[in-house]
Design an enzyme around this catalytic site. Structure first.
Site, PDB file in Angstrom:
ATOM      1  N   GLY A 140       0.793  -1.229   0.000  1.00  0.00           N
ATOM      2  CA  GLY A 140       0.000   0.000   0.000  1.00  0.00           C
ATOM      3  C   GLY A 140       0.818   1.268   0.000  1.00  0.00           C
ATOM      4  O   GLY A 140       0.268   2.358   0.203  1.00  0.00           O
ATOM      5  N   ALA A 141       2.117   1.157  -0.199  1.00  0.00           N
ATOM      6  CA  ALA A 141       2.979   2.348  -0.161  1.00  0.00           C
ATOM      7  C   ALA A 141       4.168   2.132  -1.088  1.00  0.00           C
ATOM      8  O   ALA A 141       5.032   1.306  -0.809  1.00  0.00           O
ATOM      9  CB  ALA A 141       3.461   2.627   1.263  1.00  0.00           C
ATOM     10  N   SER A 143       5.705   5.022  -3.987  1.00  0.00           N
ATOM     11  CA  SER A 143       6.447   6.275  -4.084  1.00  0.00           C
ATOM     12  C   SER A 143       6.322   7.124  -2.825  1.00  0.00           C
ATOM     13  O   SER A 143       7.239   7.860  -2.477  1.00  0.00           O
ATOM     14  CB  SER A 143       5.952   7.077  -5.301  1.00  0.00           C
ATOM     15  OG  SER A 143       6.206   6.365  -6.504  1.00  0.00           O
ATOM     16  N   HIS A 190      10.828  12.383  10.943  1.00  0.00           N
ATOM     17  CA  HIS A 190      11.856  11.855  11.851  1.00  0.00           C
ATOM     18  C   HIS A 190      11.363  10.627  12.617  1.00  0.00           C
ATOM     19  O   HIS A 190      11.939  10.260  13.649  1.00  0.00           O
ATOM     20  CB  HIS A 190      12.293  12.940  12.832  1.00  0.00           C
ATOM     21  CG  HIS A 190      13.016  14.075  12.176  1.00  0.00           C
ATOM     22  ND1 HIS A 190      14.328  13.983  11.772  1.00  0.00           N
ATOM     23  CD2 HIS A 190      12.582  15.310  11.803  1.00  0.00           C
ATOM     24  CE1 HIS A 190      14.687  15.136  11.203  1.00  0.00           C
ATOM     25  NE2 HIS A 190      13.646  15.941  11.209  1.00  0.00           N
ATOM     26  N   PRO A 251      20.009  10.187  -5.065  1.00  0.00           N
ATOM     27  CA  PRO A 251      20.652  10.606  -6.325  1.00  0.00           C
ATOM     28  C   PRO A 251      21.518   9.526  -6.952  1.00  0.00           C
ATOM     29  O   PRO A 251      21.448   9.300  -8.168  1.00  0.00           O
ATOM     30  CB  PRO A 251      21.472  11.836  -5.896  1.00  0.00           C
ATOM     31  CG  PRO A 251      20.696  12.417  -4.766  1.00  0.00           C
ATOM     32  CD  PRO A 251      20.168  11.213  -4.012  1.00  0.00           C
ATOM     33  N   GLU A 253      21.279   6.268  -6.523  1.00  0.00           N
ATOM     34  CA  GLU A 253      20.395   5.201  -6.990  1.00  0.00           C
ATOM     35  C   GLU A 253      19.827   5.533  -8.360  1.00  0.00           C
ATOM     36  O   GLU A 253      19.834   4.707  -9.279  1.00  0.00           O
ATOM     37  CB  GLU A 253      19.254   4.996  -5.995  1.00  0.00           C
ATOM     38  CG  GLU A 253      18.186   4.030  -6.490  1.00  0.00           C
ATOM     39  CD  GLU A 253      17.044   3.850  -5.498  1.00  0.00           C
ATOM     40  OE1 GLU A 253      15.987   3.332  -5.905  1.00  0.00           O
ATOM     41  OE2 GLU A 253      17.211   4.219  -4.308  1.00  0.00           O
ATOM     42  N   LEU A 348      12.331  -2.448 -36.218  1.00  0.00           N
ATOM     43  CA  LEU A 348      13.214  -2.612 -37.369  1.00  0.00           C
ATOM     44  C   LEU A 348      13.632  -4.063 -37.569  1.00  0.00           C
ATOM     45  O   LEU A 348      14.106  -4.434 -38.655  1.00  0.00           O
ATOM     46  CB  LEU A 348      14.448  -1.721 -37.214  1.00  0.00           C
ATOM     47  CG  LEU A 348      14.173  -0.212 -37.352  1.00  0.00           C
ATOM     48  CD1 LEU A 348      15.427   0.590 -37.042  1.00  0.00           C
ATOM     49  CD2 LEU A 348      13.657   0.128 -38.747  1.00  0.00           C
ATOM     50  N   GLY A 351       9.332  -9.268 -37.773  1.00  0.00           N
ATOM     51  CA  GLY A 351       8.827 -10.402 -37.009  1.00  0.00           C
ATOM     52  C   GLY A 351       9.868 -11.042 -36.124  1.00  0.00           C
ATOM     53  O   GLY A 351       9.548 -11.565 -35.043  1.00  0.00           O
TER      54      GLY A 351
END
Length: 397
Positions: A140-141, A143, A190, A251, A253, A348, A351
């Site tokens: 449930g958490a 970001s 904190h 940063p 990471e 490019l 298939g």
């Protein structure tokens, strides 16, 4: 102009030492990774032997100090070399596994551990004997980490940990897991602390190995903590400063993910160029068709311009000046670029691009998650946008 040399974006960025390291990594990949990688994908797990092999050649733990079994080398260009050489053979799962440990998890141990903790964990992380993970995300958490429910409650001089984490990279293999937990519900930012949970501690269990769209060989898992008792020696950093510890290391990471994205996009483009200039259609090489040349021109430009920004960001990281917004820009642009480039490269191939025997097909599956983990593209935009807005915070006042 006839005879003019093309712009070499790597010139001046990589030194002779980096190129010597690249030669050793190329041989390591040829010998230890390329022959086995598809089997790891089928097994949906990178075996421990592959971790030990990485530790033996210095693909792991390069920044670990000498006294703990590493080389004490913090230059981020070396991890970039590892990512580039693994990308060339399409070994995304393996790259993600070891780079998660070295670029994302290891800085916490290097910068937050006390001396006794370093002696306990760093030698094994440098050798590949200890596999590490970091557990932040919950069902449930994602970001918004302030919404986590995993908690640790004081019990004498120790703690009792309860909760659940999901989407944890290296979750099945991990011997040590950094767990982000709430320790004081009333303390705001904190009120969180980092703990190191070891493999065999009572109450720590692993759920299923999650079945993902891509990066099949990388073990992603659910983790459960039921009355896990931890001593003060398992607290990482300062009690109550877990959120700050995370924010300070994001940063690097995000730059790690950006570097992997660039390396993978370059590899996809290289495979595509080789393919279209070997295959013929309408009596000529596919690469000589104007539509193909124009597409290659777009893709090569995106990749080269991305490298220019990323290299500047790496220099800033090495100098200790890389900001959160700058790292977020690198992550946002490079991962979105990787998705665009890989998708257009697959087109490019025609298939054949949809056949799993071709690395472009696997790269297409693997790349999609890059814009999600480590902070979604939308979160990156929010961080960058806030940084812009803050420059105008006193405008008109």
């Amino acid at each position: 102009m006839s005879g003019a040399k093309s712009l070499n974006l790597r010139a001046g960025f990589y030194t002779e030492d980096h190129e010597a390291y690249r030669a050793s990594m190329r041989e390591f990949v040829r010998r230890e990774v390329e022959p086995h990688y598809l089997a790891w994908e089928e097994a949906r797990l990178v075996p421990r032997d592959a971790w030990l092999a990485a530790g033996e050649v210095g693909a792991l733990g390069l920044s670990v100090p000498d006294e703990f079994g590493g080389s004490g080398e913090s230059d981020f260009r070396y991890p970039m070399v590892v990512a580039e050489e693994l990308a060339k053979v399409g070994a995304t799962s393996y790259c993600l596994s070891i780079r998660l440990q070295d670029d994302i998890v290891l800085p916490y141990f290097l910068e937050l551990c006390r001396d006794d903790q370093k002696q306990r964990w760093l030698p094994g992380m440098a050798s590949g004997e200890l596999i590490a993970a970091i557990a932040m995300t919950e069902p449930g958490a994602g970001s918004d980490l302030r919404g986590i429910r995993t908690s640790a409650v004081r019990d004498g001089d120790g703690w009792v940990l309860n909760g659940q984490k999901t989407f944890i990279t290296n979750g099945i293999n991990a011997d040590v897991v950094i767990v982000f937990a709430r320790t004081d519900p009333g303390a705001g930012s904190h009120g969180f602390t980092l703990f190191v949970v070891e493999r065999d501690v009572a109450g720590f269990t692993r759920g299923r190995k999650l079945d993902k769209v891509g990066i099949a060989g990388q073990d992603t898992a659910e983790l459960f903590f039921s009355d896990v008792r931890l001593g003060p020696e398992n607290v990482l950093g300062e009690v109550g400063e877990g959120m700050i510890h995370l924010l300070q290391r994001l940063p690097k990471e995000r730059l790690s993910l950006a570097a992997q994205a660039l390396a993978s996009a370059e590899a996809a483009l290289r495979w595509t160029q080789d393919y279209v200039f070997e295959r013929t259609a309408f009596g000529q090489r596919v690469g000589d068709l104007q539509a193909t040349r124009f597409e290659l021109a777009d893709l090569a430009t995106e990749v080269d311009v991305s490298r220019a920004y990323l290299q500047n960001a790496v220099i800033a990281l090495n100098e200790g000046t890389l900001t959160t917004a700058e790292a977020s820009k690198a992550k946002l642009w490079s991962t979105e670029m990787q998705v665009r480039v890989t998708s257009r490269c697959l087109q490019l191939f025609g298939g054949y691009g949809y056949m799993n025997e071709y690395p472009i097909a696997r790269a297409y599956r693997d790349c999609r998650v890059q814009t999600i983990y480590g902070g979604t593209s939308q979160i990156m935009k929010e961080i960058i946008g806030r940084d812009i807005a803050e420059r105008y915070s006193s405008y008109g006042q």
